[in-house]
Design an enzyme around this catalytic site. Structure first.
Site, PDB file in Angstrom:
ATOM      1  N   ARG A   1       0.793  -1.279   0.028  1.00 48.52           N
ATOM      2  CA  ARG A   1      -0.004  -0.108   0.026  1.00 48.52           C
ATOM      3  C   ARG A   1       0.954   1.093   0.175  1.00 48.52           C
ATOM      4  NH1 ARG A   1      -3.616  -0.982   5.360  1.00 48.52           N
ATOM      5  NH2 ARG A   1      -4.718   1.189   4.742  1.00 48.52           N
ATOM      6  N   HIS A   2       0.088   2.259  -0.435  1.00 42.73           N
ATOM      7  CA  HIS A   2       0.925   3.488  -0.058  1.00 42.73           C
ATOM      8  C   HIS A   2       1.273   3.837   1.288  1.00 42.73           C
ATOM      9  CE1 HIS A   2      -2.598   4.919   2.567  1.00 42.73           C
ATOM     10  NE2 HIS A   2      -3.244   4.125   1.313  1.00 42.73           N
TER      11      HIS A   2
ATOM     12  N   ASN B   1      -5.384   8.401   7.026  1.00 42.28           N
ATOM     13  CA  ASN B   1      -5.305   7.047   8.064  1.00 42.28           C
ATOM     14  C   ASN B   1      -5.239   7.521   9.378  1.00 42.28           C
ATOM     15  OD1 ASN B   1      -3.147   5.625   5.211  1.00 42.28           O
ATOM     16  ND2 ASN B   1      -5.244   5.015   5.655  1.00 42.28           N
TER      17      ASN B   1
ATOM     18  N   ARG C   1      -1.387   9.705  -2.735  1.00 42.81           N
ATOM     19  CA  ARG C   1      -0.654   8.788  -1.720  1.00 42.81           C
ATOM     20  C   ARG C   1       0.266   7.778  -2.203  1.00 42.81           C
ATOM     21  NH1 ARG C   1      -6.130   8.250  -1.094  1.00 42.81           N
ATOM     22  NH2 ARG C   1      -7.000   6.274  -0.287  1.00 42.81           N
TER      23      ARG C   1
ATOM     24  N   GLU D   1      -8.358   3.610  -5.090  1.00 37.74           N
ATOM     25  CA  GLU D   1      -9.004   2.953  -3.957  1.00 37.74           C
ATOM     26  C   GLU D   1     -10.424   2.751  -4.147  1.00 37.74           C
ATOM     27  OE1 GLU D   1      -8.958   0.727  -1.904  1.00 37.74           O
ATOM     28  OE2 GLU D   1      -8.684   1.167   0.189  1.00 37.74           O
TER      29      GLU D   1
ATOM     30  N   HIS E   1      -3.761   0.327  -2.671  1.00 34.77           N
ATOM     31  CA  HIS E   1      -4.597   0.654  -1.529  1.00 34.77           C
ATOM     32  C   HIS E   1      -4.998  -0.718  -1.015  1.00 34.77           C
ATOM     33  CE1 HIS E   1      -4.764   4.838  -2.976  1.00 34.77           C
ATOM     34  NE2 HIS E   1      -4.648   4.437  -4.094  1.00 34.77           N
TER      35      HIS E   1
END
Lengths: 477, 467
Positions: free
Chosen positions: A264-265, A271, A314, A334, A399
């Site tokens: 993932r980023h 987040n 991101r 995402e 994502h």
């Protein structure tokens, strides 16, 4: 089936939107009517029987398993039926290649019996259990055997599609034997040399009676003949959508060793706040991760690595730290949470408690209002999977939901498991195809990141209390 | 040190602030998988569908965003020779004829090279018979020198009915036979084919095993595919294996007029207005009158298309891919409101309507990619009625009518009108049917002033009337 509109079109039926999938359906007396169909992949009415053809060690089982995995992932219920497995279950112990000698009458009887048992299970799967595709994995090297299967299929209303693998390259065959045969239950008590020698003799048992699919004699059959591990294909009479998709898939897969890296980023600003979706940038810790990722990738020493990101800030910020060219791909964005974008779970529970409960009831099929479902995501990601099959070494920076879908494809996870696969931040998964599956190595590059994984709570009823709904929400600011 | 990212205002793509690899790309918001330019080389006797395939393939590739051009050597010959006398021109022992044909091939190749180097082309289709090993070797050499990939497409057919139909459909109408009667033209063309037959050497499975090619037998009942190299060739093979020549018609229509249409609001998921409901009824009557065998009906997942299909009283399939363009933050706004809230966005959209992406929404370019599986399935199918939306219909129509990305967002797709598309010769016949039920106009033309600094009045000049 003729599709003629009604002569006197009745008053159009009222439509209601199914609360889970947000699909508009006609209803009568308060109940949805089954009249429409949702565009899933395959619109075949009759089920399809895929029949492999080829000498031992030509990759039939590899193809069968891979194809089955792909079809299930795109939503076509598929199962493989490996006759060799039926034989192992029946015989318990494998002595030697002599079992396969063409003059071994007892052996032939048993093999015939196993093939019939398998076909019986095929019939049950396709006709009674709602299966759409069955893969009949056996050598099927004689025209006689194929005719039997064809007639069986015709009697039961199944379409037939043959997949033949032809290969004469001794290196490929040898590698094949080493990769999958030596580890077979048949050879657990043999040393390598013995096993290889026995297997070669086993292949010979089939060679004399092998009748390859013929351009003239078999011109009315639907099939693909794969030659030399995909260098060449002969495709005959593709009948429908699913066969066309199968052909496209088979023509894009390869067996060149490579690795796929999924991550993932880095941790994002949203987040940290426990908010879903949005298009925020990396937090300070996320930026750290990007640097660590760059070091990790450099250390892996991968030749010709392709890097893919989504079009969200991101993932791109993360890729930028690698200082290599990367491709941005919108399909990797995402999952769209629609009206719930940028909300915290607590806020979703407060403003949309019904939606929140429905999601817990069926997370795979649940579609956010004005958004997407995991099921939608899989459809969206299919071109990415196809391209991943074509490519060699790739790093995909994506994502949580996207990574779950991709991972489910590689690790053959069901639709129920998919939305709960663990894909934590700052962890790279290295996938390397091996034998019939995929080896996974999990490399956590830094422990410093919020947890974004929300388990399914115990109480998924619409009537539940807020507290029960929020029980499994991970901690955040 | 990490570069700051900024989001390009038109495409809404995140790019590093100071020049990067991304800026050097063709400014597309979709991944580019081709590096080296690719030459597609047709192979086959006359009347085997080479030009049909060339044009169709080029149309498809251009639509999905791969700049492609066809170089038809026959066209160069017609320009060089001006008047076609008869088949004798093609006789193998006609030295003058051979010299001219060779020169035409060379001229076509020269233009092809220019297309790649000067016009940013990515794929070029070299449409000629290319039936000898000698000619193919020449082309391979030409390509190798310049670093082009080569992919051969050979069409083989020995069914006399298909060939006769072919000649009927496209040869008799050719400029070569403008002054001949049917019988004469047919005879001459058959002798023309004869001139090639003696020297025809098909691609050989052994000696040519290092080449990348697809052989198509008898209009697609069988294919032989060898050494597919790269993404674009894989897509080409998939496409070629899905197209067919069985006669059929595709009907495109929008949903009936919706409640939001009446209010001049874009997007949303509203139901049909009373007039929209009447259109649905009229559509049912129209479809019945067309007497179509085995018609498939497709809708989007949005209420208004489904309501429209419901009136047909027949089975239909819902495709999420057919949903209207996502206008993101502008969903359910009127153009006046968009001008008020997002004047810069509104101007950018007018500047490049194809590539412009709504904030948190989509662009026409995104939609083309979303619709590609729909197009592929339309190619596989026969008679289909697609009930969709304005932007969606523009994209689909642009594919069938070979419209450029500049024209696409401004194609006229009014409500309550069915377009019947029937493939014909090298293109598509279009018949519009307005079903005689009034509806609002939802077509907004590009205004004269697209400057960000323009007055609201200038921006709103072309907005159609609404409540």
């Amino acid at each position: 089936m003729e599709n003629k509109p009604a002569s006197n079109p009745a008053k159009p039926r009222e439509l209601t939107q199914n609360p889970l999938k947000k699909i508009w359906m006609p209803y009568k007396n308060g109940l949805p009517e089954k009249h429409t169909s949702q565009r899933k992949v395959c619109m075949t009415n009759c089920p399809t029987l895929i029949v492999t053809v080829g000498l031992p060690a030509r990759g039939k089982t590899y193809i069968s398993k891979k194809l089955t995995r792909y079809l299930n992932w795109i939503g076509v219920p598929t199962r493989e039926f490996n006759v060799g497995q039926y034989r192992r279950d029946y015989m318990k112990i494998y002595k030697s290649f002599e079992f396969f000698r063409p003059d071994n009458e007892e052996g032939l009887k048993i093999r015939q019996h196993c093939a019939s048992a398998a076909l019986n299970d095929v019939r049950q799967y396709l006709s009674d259990e709602g299966g759409q595709v069955a893969v009949f994995d056996a050598t099927n090297t004689t025209r006689e055997r194929r005719l039997t299967i064809f007639q069986f299929a015709k009697q039961n209303g199944f379409k037939v599609f043959f997949v033949e693998s032809v290969c004469e390259d001794p290196h490929v065959i040898q590698e094949n034997i080493v990769q999958v045969k030596l580890g077979s239950p048949d050879y657990t008590n043999c040393n390598t040399e013995e096993a290889v020698s026995d297997f070669m003799k086993r292949i010979q048992c089939y060679e004399n009676s092998y009748q390859t699919l013929d351009e003239v004699l078999d011109r009315d059959l639907s099939y693909i003949k794969i030659m030399d591990v995909g260098r060449r294909y002969l495709v005959n009479r593709v009948l429908d959508h699913i066969q066309s998709r199968i052909v496209y898939y088979l023509m894009n897969i390869h067996i060149t060793p490579r690795s796929i890296y999924l991550c993932r980023h880095g941790e994002s600003e949203l987040n940290i706040k426990g908010r879903i979706g949005g298009d925020s940038g990396l937090s300070a810790r996320g930026k750290e991760f990007a640097k660590l990722l760059s070091q990790f990738i450099a250390a892996q020493g991968i030749s010709d690595l392709k890097v893919w990101t989504s079009q969200m800030k991101r993932t791109i910020q993360t890729a930028e730290a690698l200082d290599v060219p990367y491709e941005q791909w919108k399909v990797l964005n995402e999952i769209d949470a629609g009206v719930c974008e940028e909300m915290m779970y607590e806020e979703i529970q407060e403003s949309h408690p019904l939606e929140f409960a429905l999601r817990d009831q069926d997370k795979y099929r649940y579609r956010y209002p004005k958004g997407e479902s995991y099921e939608d995501l899989v459809q969206r990601l299919e071109p990415a999977i196809m391209e991943l099959e074509r490519q060699e070494n790739v790093l995909v920076i994506c994502h949580q939901a996207v990574m779950r879908c991709l991972l489910a494809y590689f690790l053959d996870k069901t639709a129920d498991e998919l939305p709960y696969l663990k894909c934590p931040l700052h962890t790279v998964l290295k996938l390397t195809p091996v034998a019939y599956g995929c080896k996974v190595e999990s490399i956590c590059l830094s422990a410093e990141a919020v947890n974004t994984h929300r388990e399914r709570p115990e109480n998924v009823k619409v009537s539940r209390r807020s507290k029960e709904a929020l029980l499994t929400v991970p901690a955040h600011q | 040190m990490q570069k700051e990212l900024t989001q390009t205002p038109l495409l809404k793509i995140w790019v590093p602030w100071m020049g990067s690899n991304l800026n050097r790309r063709r400014g597309s918001s979709v991944p580019q998988f081709t590096n080296a330019p690719t030459m597609i080389v047709m192979v086959g006797l006359p009347a085997r569908g080479k030009t049909y395939i060339s044009k169709k393939l080029a149309r498809y590739l251009n639509w999905i965003g791969v700049p492609t051009k066809v170089f038809n050597v026959g066209q160069y010959r017609r320009e060089a020779v001006q008047t076609y006398k008869n088949f004798e021109f093609f006789r193998v022992d006609n030295e003058e004829g051979m010299a001219i044909r060779k020169a035409c091939a060379a001229a076509a190749l020269k233009d092809l090279a220019a297309y790649f180097t000067q016009e940013q082309g990515q794929v070029a289709v070299f449409d000629a018979t290319n039936t000898t090993e000698e000619r193919r070797a020449l082309i391979l050499c030409f390509a190798k020198e310049r670093g082009y990939k080569v992919f051969f497409v050979e069409s083989m057919c020995n069914d006399p009915d298909i060939i006769a139909e072919n000649i009927q459909q496209v040869k008799l109408g050719s400029p070569d036979y403008a002054d001949r009667d049917t019988e004469e033209a047919m005879q001459d063309f058959i002798q023309r084919i004869g001139c090639y037959e003696a020297t025809y050497v098909p691609i050989d499975d052994k000696t040519d095993r290092r080449l990348s090619y697809i052989k198509i037998f008898n209009v697609g009942s069988r294919y032989l595919v060898n050494r597919v190299q790269g993404h674009i060739q894989s897509r080409i093979v998939y496409y070629l294996m899905n197209i067919h020549v069985t006669p059929r018609s595709i009907y495109l229509t929008r949903h009936g007029e919706s409640e939001l249409n009446l209010l001049g609001r874009i997007g949303g998921d509203s139901g049909l207005s009373p007039r929209g409901q009447r259109y649905a009824q009229a559509l049912a009557g129209f479809i019945e009158g067309q007497n179509i065998s085995d018609l498939k009906v497709w809708t989007s997942h949005m209420k208004r298309t489904i309501q429209t299909a419901e009136a047909l009283g027949a089975q239909y399939e819902q495709w999420k891919a057919l949903n209207e363009i996502d206008a993101g933050v502008c969903e359910e706004l009127t153009y006046e409101e968009i001008q008020e809230k997002f004047p810069e966005e509104f101007a950018l959209r007018d500047q490049d309507k194809f590539r412009y992406r709504y904030p948190k929404g989509e662009s026409y370019e995104d939609m083309v990619h979303r619709l590609e599986p729909v197009i592929m399935e339309l190619e596989r199918q026969e008679n289909v009625l697609v009930v969709c939306h304005q932007a969606v219909m523009r994209c689909l129509l642009a594919y069938f009518l070979d419209k450029s990305s500049g024209d696409l967002p401004y194609l006229r797709c009014p409500l309550h009108t069915v377009l019947k598309l029937t493939p014909q010769a090298y293109g598509c016949k279009v018949e519009p049917f307005f079903l005689n039920i009034e509806a609002v106009n939802t077509h907004r033309d590009r205004p004269a002033n697209v400057d960000v600094s323009r007055e609201p009045a200038d921006a709103l000049q072309t907005v159609p009337d609404h409540i």
